[in-house]
Every structure is written in structure tokens, then in C-alpha cells.
Design an enzyme around this catalytic site. Sequence first.
Site, PDB file in Angstrom:
ATOM      1  CB  ALA A 149      -0.920   0.008   1.212  1.00 43.84           C
ATOM      2  N   GLY A 187       0.234  -5.080   0.652  1.00 36.97           N
ATOM      3  CA  GLY A 187      -0.933  -5.117  -0.217  1.00 36.97           C
ATOM      4  C   GLY A 187      -0.711  -5.910  -1.486  1.00 36.97           C
ATOM      5  CD  GLU A 236      -2.665  -7.305   2.940  1.00 35.12           C
ATOM      6  OE1 GLU A 236      -3.138  -7.387   4.082  1.00 35.12           O
ATOM      7  OE2 GLU A 236      -2.250  -6.224   2.466  1.00 35.12           O
ATOM      8  CD  GLU A 274       1.194  -5.507   5.842  1.00 38.83           C
ATOM      9  OE1 GLU A 274       0.608  -5.553   4.763  1.00 38.83           O
ATOM     10  OE2 GLU A 274       1.853  -6.491   6.291  1.00 38.83           O
TER      11      GLU A 274
END
Length: 258
Positions: free
Chosen positions: A64, A109, A112, A132
Amino acid sequence: MNNLLMQVEDQIAVVTINRPKALNALNTETLSEINELFSEIGKRKDIKVVILTGSGEKSFVAGADISEMVNGDAAQGRTFSLLAKEAFSRLEQIPQVVIAAVNGYALGGGCEISMACDIRVASENAIFGQPETSLGIIPGFGGTQRLTRLVGKGRAKELVFTCDKIDAQEAYRIGLANKVVPQAELLDYCKKMAQRIIKNGSLAVSIAKQLIERGADTDLDSALVLEATGFGLTFATNDKKEGMTAFLEKRKANLTDF
């Protein structure tokens, strides 16, 4: 769209996340575009399989966009996570099969979104990870949930707690990647896999996809009832009649339902 590219050929769509300067990091605009594009793809009959990849050789999706998150408050963090939930769930919900062609970094991300795809093919240079907690946050785009379902609680906890990065072969060993191929062959391999899927009954594949998605989170007895219902539905299709007749007549089936 500003951050996505799409090419369609022979019923295969190649969707490329195209933010090379940011290593294809996911920001609000990109997540919104993913949701919008895959919603439209889900309505198209000329696309049977989607290959999702990232631009360049360094990164599938590096994570992200930290520059967007750094000043966010709790409410904004939750909104960002829910936006990703909606976009990634779209990949699971559309009737088409989605193959992740993972080149380079698939971190945060990126890992993910690959897990929201039906199949993950990794190039030899792929690197997976959920870093993260090293930033003082947790995986917020499905990492605590999809990763657990794919590799089990123990390995998921290890990856999330340590922030260790793993290479393609280790991802394959633990079940995070389906295949590992040379980087130069990644897209060609995914297209050949897509062609093998397309030659089968596309409606049957779509029903099977939805049953696998729903059944994975359902108790076995209820899931088997769902499967029986889906099995029955396929008996009402032209493809069932054509496929079985072709088998008995020892000829190639012409499966057209979708």
C-alpha cells in the site's frame, strides 16, 4: 484509467497495475480503479480468464502507498482497509478465473491482492511478505485472513509477526504460490494456463470457483449441500449435454455456456 492497463486477446484479459515509479503501490485511486475495472470485467462474456500483473520487472505490487497512509487517523485507516476489501473481494466474486502473475516484490498489499486471485504464478525473482508490523500497523487488506486460510495459522503468524520476506520457492513450498517459473516465461506460462482453463466449460468453472470460495468458510456438511445444488445446476446447461455427448461419441466437445 490512470493506474491500470488492460489488453484483451483470445478471451484473456491482461490487467497491469501501472505505477512503476511507486513500484505499483496501491493508493486510493488505484484501489477504486481495480474495483471499477473488475466490476466491468465481470459483466463481459468475451473475457474468460484475467491475468493480473504489475508493470516492470522489479515489482508486482510493493504494498500500500505509505505516503498516503502516514498522516491518516483511525477512521481513515479503516476506510482505506474497507476500500481494499471491496476491490479485492471483486476478484473473488467475478465469474472469470483470475491468475496473479507475480513478478518481483509482492509485499503487504501486493501479497494480499495476489491472495485474492484464484491462482498465483510466481517468477523466480518474486518476493512475498507482510511487513506491516514493522511499520506499527497490521496487514489491513486481507493479510491476517486470506494468508491464514492459504498457509495455516502457524506460518501466517510467523510471516506477520517477523515481517520476514520469502522467495518464490519458499512461497511455493508453503502453498502461497501455485507455480514458480523463469521471469522471462511468466506471462507466456500464465496465458497457456488460461488457455487450458478456457477449453473447459466456462460456466462450470465459474460455478466451481464460487463453490470453492463459499465452501472454504462453511462447515463441511453445509458446503456439500451447496456443492450438490451447483452440481444440479450444471445438469440444466447446454454444456453438460454437449460435453457428455461428445465424450460418448469420442469427439472434442464444443462448450459455449458462460
